[in-house]
Structures are given as structure tokens and as C-alpha cells.
Design an enzyme around this catalytic site. Structure first.
Site, short mmCIF file in Angstrom:
data_model
loop_
_atom_site.label_atom_id
_atom_site.label_comp_id
_atom_site.label_asym_id
_atom_site.label_seq_id
_atom_site.Cartn_x
_atom_site.Cartn_y
_atom_site.Cartn_z
N ARG A 1 68.99 56.50 -8.23
CA ARG A 1 68.94 56.39 -9.58
C ARG A 1 69.93 56.80 -10.71
NH1 ARG A 1 62.91 58.20 -10.88
NH2 ARG A 1 62.72 58.84 -8.66
N SER A 2 71.09 57.46 -10.39
CA SER A 2 71.83 57.89 -10.74
C SER A 2 72.85 57.52 -10.54
CB SER A 2 71.98 59.40 -10.43
OG SER A 2 71.73 60.38 -10.50
#
Length: 524
Positions: free
Chosen positions: A256-257
Site C-alpha cells: 500500500r505504501s
């Protein structure tokens, strides 16, 4: 001012999701007269009702329970407590078995036994409404609470408005349970637009504290054309750039980062669920039917066709921060006030990290049950009485014209909490800037007034979101490390010396202090 509807109860429950319905049902089963008020329609509103969800349901044998407790212990920064995990696992096991006895249609496993590790939101909440109504609970739908009522003895009720009729209501009660959910800042995540931190605001106005608000920056993957945030399905995904090349690292634990960084740079990211084995694809459709509806409407096969994705903020709905509770009765620091579900801190069972469903669903039903029992016992012990109750709203709620700048306040808060480079990738400088801007916003809010004849509900939502964001960022700037979902770019490692909870307090001034974590028995 006299209210159109005036009721007296032993227990008032604010919120009609799983936590609220379990709380109301439990309090009623203990002999209490219960009123439940919901911002939407109890049984269909909130994050659970439109979705399928896993549940942290684990057989009560030592090996299974130990494995379950260790599952997210490290991910959560070792902040979960063994006693609380045991308590919630026991209560969830009991509640899920009770649902089966009530006739919830659990699927059968290969041995022909009910498979109780998941729930379909529509069926689950439809059943809960039916059982709560049968228990004699009075339900006020589309009737959000606007402020709590209290005197020198503590909280004693609330007032609100009925959205469909414009009538005002007042409920005096021996105890109040806040089960109004978390705060997703009107991000349009499925089922979350009624979840604007209203309960946090009311609790803070009464003098309650918060715990773990730095762990409130949860973002979930979603197609750009859909509000459905079912991140578990993306474990089967490959991620691509627009030219068809692979986005390296997007499918990892830190995916997600990676995705957030690309999107924040203006780069489009696409997904396709091409890693899902052919034989389980029909099961995936059955278990999360609403995930596939937007694809079907657009003629997209998500197992074969690439689709553009984004990350939607889910805040404390899938974060772990919330109102601090002081013991297993789910009471707060304020006499007569209890909290449950996403409104209450979930750090106790999952520390600084949780995904969708599972622990969240278990916490909702178990904390709701515990709060219902605790509030009922308190109310029956103290009674309702004849009290001189006053409203606690931090912004006056008046009759007549008001120029409250609701839309402006909402936009200003969203500009702080939604950008990845402010809320996901945190630094001292960025957090300090957000805090200063939000403090100025709060001062402006405090100089206004809200008209009961205007859209008081939306106005109070904007106040609640502002306060929630201030607690989030004040806790975040005080945790100078990376732990759980809290990521500090300037402090990228976990720090053993910061193995504590952060308790935040206040309205005009937010203070933050550390609180020790009880020794985790599972590590002994």
C-alpha cells in the site's frame, strides 16, 4: 427547550451497527429498559451492513488460541494485551454460536458443520435488528444524537433530531453507550459516510480520553469507480503501470505504501486478480458479492482485465484508535458513559494494526456485549433519577439562523487527513503544519453556533471530524517511531523505549501522555 419526543430509559445506545445492537440486546436481557438511536436505519447503515466480513472466531483449545493471538501481535507493535485477547476470543466464540442458534445461515463445511469464521453483513444485521426488536428495545431510526446530557454526577442521556420528520428527541438514561462507529472523513468508502467521529466528539465533550489515535491512518485499495474496499482480495492481484509493466513491490506487505507513493506522484496504478486460482473464483464471488457488482456493471472481468485503483481513507474504521476504556465493563473515565465497537480503542486486542473484518468484527460484537452488561448493571445500581441535565456541545446548538461554515470545515479537514504525504508518510514538519492549521480551524469553529433548524447533523459532523483529526495528529507527532500502521519517515524504525500507549485528552488543548502496556503473558 422542550423536545418533540421525550423518553426515559435505563440504557441509551447511540449507534445501530453490530456493537450497538449487541449492546442493546445484552442490556435488555439484563432487565434494562433500552432505547437505541441510529443515524441511519438500524440493520442497514454502517460499515458492516453492506459487506461480508471475516470474524476472529477460534476454537477454545490452547494451540489454536495461541496461534490466533500471535497472528497480528508483531504487526501491531506488540501493544495487544493477552487478557483482552482472551476475553474477546471467549465472548466472540459465545456470540457466534448464539447467532447459529438464532438461525443465522452459516455455510456448512465438509463435515456438515456450520463454518463460523465469517458473516454476510445484510443477513447478519437484518437478524440483529429482528432480535433486538423482539427483546423490547425501542429503536429510533434516522435519529442521530447531537449532544450528550450530563450533570455533576456524570452523563445521563442525549438529545438529537429525527432526520425524516425534523422532530427533536431527548432520552434521559441511567447510562449511555457510544457505539456510533469510527471516522472515515467522508471518504466514500462503502458504508462509511455515516461514520464521521460523532461519538468521539460527544465523548470528548463529556471529558473522556482517547487511546491509540496515531493508529488511525488506514487506507484501503479500491477501484477508482467503486466504493468497495476489500483489500484481502488484492492478495490475488498483480499491479501494473499504464504501459503494462509490473509495479515492483506493490504486492508485498508494504504494497500500500508503494501504491500510495506512485499515485501521489501522479502515476496511474492498475490491478488484476490474475493470481486467484481458477477453482476458488466462484467462491470469491459468493463470499463478497458486492465487490464484483461494479465490475459486472461496467463489463469488466477483474480476474482478466486491468482496472485502475486508488486508496481510500478508512481512518479509525479500520484503524485501532478510539475512546479509552478503563476495564472489562467498557466504561470510560466519565461516570455513566460506555463505549463499544469502532468508537472504542481496539488497541487492546490488535495493537497498532488491523485489517478488515476479523478482529474488528469480533471486537464489535464482544465489546458491545460487555458494554451492554456493564451499562445495565450501572444503571440499575444508580437509577435514572430526577436530574438537572445540561447539553455538552462544544459549539452552541441554537434556534434560529446560523452561518456555520460546514462545507468549508469539511474540506479543510479532508485536505489534512486524506493526502498520503500528510497522513500516511508522516514527518515532524508535516504533522506540525497539520496541527497548526487544524487548531486554527477549531478556534474558528468554537466561535460559531449551530442552528437546530439548519442542517445541524452535518454541522456537528464537521466539528467531529476536526476534533478527530486533531487527536490523530497530536498522538502521531508524539510517537517518534514507526509502529503498526503509524509510519514516520523521519523515525523509520520501531523504538523499544516507546513500547507504550499514547493517551490523548482535551478539546481546545490536546494533551498526550504515555501509558504502560500490561505485560503480554503470551510471550512468557
Amino acid at each position: 427547550m422542550k423536545k418533540d419526543i421525550e423518553l426515559v430509559a435505563d440504557v441509551l445506545v447511540i449507534g445501530g451497527g453490530p456493537a450497538g445492537t449487541w449492546a442493546a440486546l445484552t442490556a435488555a436481557s439484563k432487565g434494562s429498559k433500552v432505547v437505541l438511536v441510529d443515524k441511519g436505519y438500524c440493520g442497514t447503515s454502517g460499515a458492516t451492513a453492506p459487506s461480508g466480513t471475516g470474524v476472529w472466531y477460534v476454537n477454545p483449545d490452547e494451540e489454536s488460541r495461541t496461534k490466533a493471538k500471535l497472528g497480528r501481535f508483531e504487526l501491531g507493535g506488540r501493544l495487544a494485551e493477552d487478557t483482552w485477547m482472551n476475553r474477546v476470543l471467549d465472548q466472540t466464540y459465545e456470540n457466534m454460536n448464539q447467532l447459529s442458534a438464532w438461525g443465522y445461515p452459516f455455510p456448512l463445511n465438509e463435515e456438515g458443520n456450520p463454518h463460523k469464521t465469517g458473516l454476510q453483513g445484510p443477513e447478519y444485521m437484518r437478524l440483529m435488528r429482528k432480535i433486538v426488536h423482539k427483546a423490547g428495545v425501542k429503536i429510533l431510526d434516522h435519529s442521530p444524537a447531537l449532544e450528550l446530557l450530563a450533570d455533576e454526577h456524570g452523563v445521563g442521556g442525549a438529545v438529537g433530531v429525527r432526520q425524516q420528520t425534523g422532530e427533536t428527541w431527548k432520552v434521559e438514561a441511567g447510562a449511555v453507550i457510544i457505539a456510533s462507529g469510527g471516522c472515515a472523513f467522508l471518504s466514500k468508502a462503502l458504508g462509511c459516510n455515516v461514520l464521521t467521529g460523532d461519538g468521539y466528539l460527544m465523548a470528548a465533550e463529556a471529558g473522556a480520553d482517547f487511546s491509540g489515535m496515531e493508529f488511525s491512518n488506514a487506507y484501503a485499495i479500491s477501484p477508482i469507480f467503486s466504493s468497495v474496499t476489500k483489500t484481502a482480495y488484492y492478495s490475488y492481484a498483480s499491479f501494473y503501470y499504464e504501459d503494462g509493466s509490473i509495479v515492483e513491490g506493490a504486492g508485498s506487505k508494504r504494497g500500500r505504501s508503494v501504491i500510495a507513493k506512485k499515485i501521489s506522484e501522479g502515476i496511474k496504478v492498475f490491478a488484476v486478480l490474475d493470481q486467484a486460482p481458477e477453482e476458488i473464483r466462484p467462491f470469491l464471488r459468493i463470499s463478497q458479492t458486492n465487490f464484483f457488482l461494479p465490475f459486472d456493471r461496467l463489463g469488466i472481468d477483474p480476474f482478466k482485465d486491468k482496472f485502475q485503483i486508488t486508496l481510500r481513507l478508512e481512518g479509525t474504521v479500520r484503524g485501532t484508535g478510539g475512546i479509552q476504556i478503563v476495564d472489562e465493563t467498557m466504561k470510560t473515565l466519565v461516570q455513566g458513559l460506555y463505549a463499544a465497537g469502532d468508537a472504542a480503542t481496539r488497541e487492546l486486542i490488535c495493537g497498532g494494526f488491523t485489517g478488515g473484518g476479523s478482529h474488528n468484527a469480533a471486537w464489535a460484537m464482544s465489546s458491545g456485549t460487555l458494554a451492554g452488561k456493564g451499562a445495565s448493571e450501572y444503571a440499575q445500581r444508580t437509577g435514572v433519577g430526577n436530574r438537572d441535565l445540561k447539553g455538552l456541545s462544544s459549539v452552541p446548538i441554537t434556534v434560529g439562523n446560523s452561518t456555520f461554515k460546514t462545507a468549508e470545515y469539511v474540506r479543510a479537514v479532508q485536505e489534512e487527513v486524506m493526502p498520503y504525504d500528510r497522513n500516511l508518510f508522516r514527518t515532524e514538519h508535516k504533522l506540525a503544519g497539520s496541527i497548526n492549521r487544524l487548531d486554527d480551524l477549531w478556534k474558528d469553529i468554537r466561535n460559531g453556533s449551530i442552528s437546530i433548524e439548519g442542517n445541524a447533523i452535518k454541522a456537528r459532523e464537521s466539528v467531529a471530524m476536526t476534533l478527530t483529526a486533531r487527536h490523530m495528529f497530536n498522538a502521531a507527532i508524539n510517537r517518534k517511531e514507526t509502529r503498526g500502521m503509524h509510519k514516520r519517515i523521519d523515525f523509520p524504525q520501531i523504538d523499544a523505549n516507546q513500547h507504550y500507549r499514547l493517551i490523548s485528552s482535551g478539546l481546545d488543548e490536546i494533551s498526550v501522555r504515555p501509558k504502560p502496556v500490561e505485560q503480554e503473558a503470551i510471550l512468557k
